[in-house]
Design an enzyme around this catalytic site. Sequence first.
Site, PDB file in Angstrom:
ATOM      1  N   LYS A 207     -66.410 -22.958 -89.932  1.00 48.48           N
ATOM      2  CA  LYS A 207     -65.938 -21.590 -90.184  1.00 48.48           C
ATOM      3  C   LYS A 207     -66.880 -20.520 -89.620  1.00 48.48           C
ATOM      4  O   LYS A 207     -66.425 -19.499 -89.100  1.00 48.48           O
ATOM      5  CB  LYS A 207     -65.717 -21.378 -91.679  1.00 48.48           C
ATOM      6  CG  LYS A 207     -64.573 -22.209 -92.244  1.00 48.48           C
ATOM      7  CD  LYS A 207     -64.366 -21.954 -93.727  1.00 48.48           C
ATOM      8  CE  LYS A 207     -63.288 -22.866 -94.290  1.00 48.48           C
ATOM      9  NZ  LYS A 207     -63.012 -22.588 -95.707  1.00 48.48           N
TER      10      LYS A 207
ATOM     11  N   ASP B   7     -59.638 -17.273 -97.270  1.00 53.11           N
ATOM     12  CA  ASP B   7     -60.157 -18.022 -98.417  1.00 53.11           C
ATOM     13  C   ASP B   7     -60.255 -17.164 -99.671  1.00 53.11           C
ATOM     14  O   ASP B   7     -59.875 -17.587-100.766  1.00 53.11           O
ATOM     15  CB  ASP B   7     -61.527 -18.618 -98.092  1.00 53.11           C
ATOM     16  CG  ASP B   7     -61.434 -19.817 -97.169  1.00 53.11           C
ATOM     17  OD1 ASP B   7     -60.467 -20.586 -97.296  1.00 53.11           O
ATOM     18  OD2 ASP B   7     -62.322 -19.989 -96.312  1.00 53.11           O
TER      19      ASP B   7
ATOM     20  N   ASN C  80     -77.926 -20.692-106.724  1.00 54.98           N
ATOM     21  CA  ASN C  80     -77.874 -21.789-105.775  1.00 54.98           C
ATOM     22  C   ASN C  80     -79.080 -22.684-106.007  1.00 54.98           C
ATOM     23  O   ASN C  80     -80.103 -22.240-106.542  1.00 54.98           O
ATOM     24  CB  ASN C  80     -77.912 -21.234-104.338  1.00 54.98           C
ATOM     25  CG  ASN C  80     -77.600 -22.292-103.300  1.00 54.98           C
ATOM     26  OD1 ASN C  80     -76.514 -22.861-103.293  1.00 54.98           O
ATOM     27  ND2 ASN C  80     -78.551 -22.563-102.422  1.00 54.98           N
TER      28      ASN C  80
ATOM     29  N   THR D  78     -81.111 -23.790-103.801  1.00 54.05           N
ATOM     30  CA  THR D  78     -82.173 -23.084-103.093  1.00 54.05           C
ATOM     31  C   THR D  78     -81.977 -21.602-103.368  1.00 54.05           C
ATOM     32  O   THR D  78     -81.147 -20.947-102.737  1.00 54.05           O
ATOM     33  CB  THR D  78     -82.103 -23.365-101.571  1.00 54.05           C
ATOM     34  OG1 THR D  78     -82.045 -24.771-101.368  1.00 54.05           O
ATOM     35  CG2 THR D  78     -83.310 -22.789-100.861  1.00 54.05           C
TER      36      THR D  78
ATOM     37  N   MET E  86     -63.794 -25.140-106.511  1.00 55.36           N
ATOM     38  CA  MET E  86     -63.039 -25.055-105.260  1.00 55.36           C
ATOM     39  C   MET E  86     -62.618 -26.427-104.734  1.00 55.36           C
ATOM     40  O   MET E  86     -61.696 -26.534-103.931  1.00 55.36           O
ATOM     41  CB  MET E  86     -63.849 -24.316-104.197  1.00 55.36           C
ATOM     42  CG  MET E  86     -63.998 -22.840-104.472  1.00 55.36           C
ATOM     43  SD  MET E  86     -64.750 -22.022-103.059  1.00 55.36           S
ATOM     44  CE  MET E  86     -65.074 -20.406-103.765  1.00 55.36           C
TER      45      MET E  86
ATOM     46  N   GLY F  46     -59.376 -26.552-107.078  1.00 56.85           N
ATOM     47  CA  GLY F  46     -59.120 -25.661-105.956  1.00 56.85           C
ATOM     48  C   GLY F  46     -57.822 -25.882-105.216  1.00 56.85           C
ATOM     49  O   GLY F  46     -57.619 -25.282-104.152  1.00 56.85           O
TER      50      GLY F  46
END
Length: 289
Positions: free
Chosen positions: A79, A115, A163, A165, A232, A254
Amino acid sequence: DFYYGSIISTMNTAPKKFAVIGHPVNHSLSPRIHLLFAGQFNISLNYDRLDIEQEGLLSQLEQFKSQRFSGLNVTLPLKHDAYLLCQSLSDKAKLTESVNTISIRDNQLFGDTTDGIGLIRDLTSKGVKLENTRSLLVGAGGAANAVMADLIEGRPSTLYLTNRTIEKSMLMESHWRNFARTHSVTLKVADINDKDQGQYDVIINATSAGFTSELSPIPGELISHNTVCYDMIYGRETPFIKQAIEHNATWHDGLGMLIEQAAESFRIWHDKTPDTSTIKSDLASLKLI
């Protein structure tokens, strides 16, 4: 072969050519969904699944133009690459730096993203309101960024980002800060290991943890029976969904988002808005879900 062959509607006019591209794509439901939409309008179309890796995308896009494809759906991990390679972009694609819908016209690639619209429409159809909520978005990759504009436009009072990270969430917060401010939404980076963090009205999982890990990406303490949990990922009971069930929370996968984002792609290509209300049961009757 079902997974790589064309799915063609049996209408009278010469079919336009479409495909979903990504790696892997062999179990994508997009061909069946677009065929079902096409049937609502007697539109003739040919829709392929084509497995393409990142390093081959540029040359493949040139081939799609020469082969007179009309449009492409783009799935992971392409994407952001598609965003970089399109000649023209919608405002939302520019904001999200993500493209999941390409229209091919006059030998040019026009990139858009559906999306976020897909997520919001599915939440709305399930009676989930974001306005004035305390919401948490888990993940800071392409799937999370692709829905940020629409999530912010849903006007939660505070949208928390987290997240594994955490530095990625910090970068995400700085990228979206001004857009959030213009919509009167407070953006915050959440340390989900902080026991005083509290619980959330809505939690959206945009990570691939359901595929790559047997562990949920968040502690269960963040979920109450009043929390709406949305993953999702579809087609499997992810660790996050299991947590939601354990806490008697409302949960959704999702699949509805997949159907709704496909409907918006269909509208962009054909200027017709399909009815999505029966698609889930249609897929079930075909034993695809």
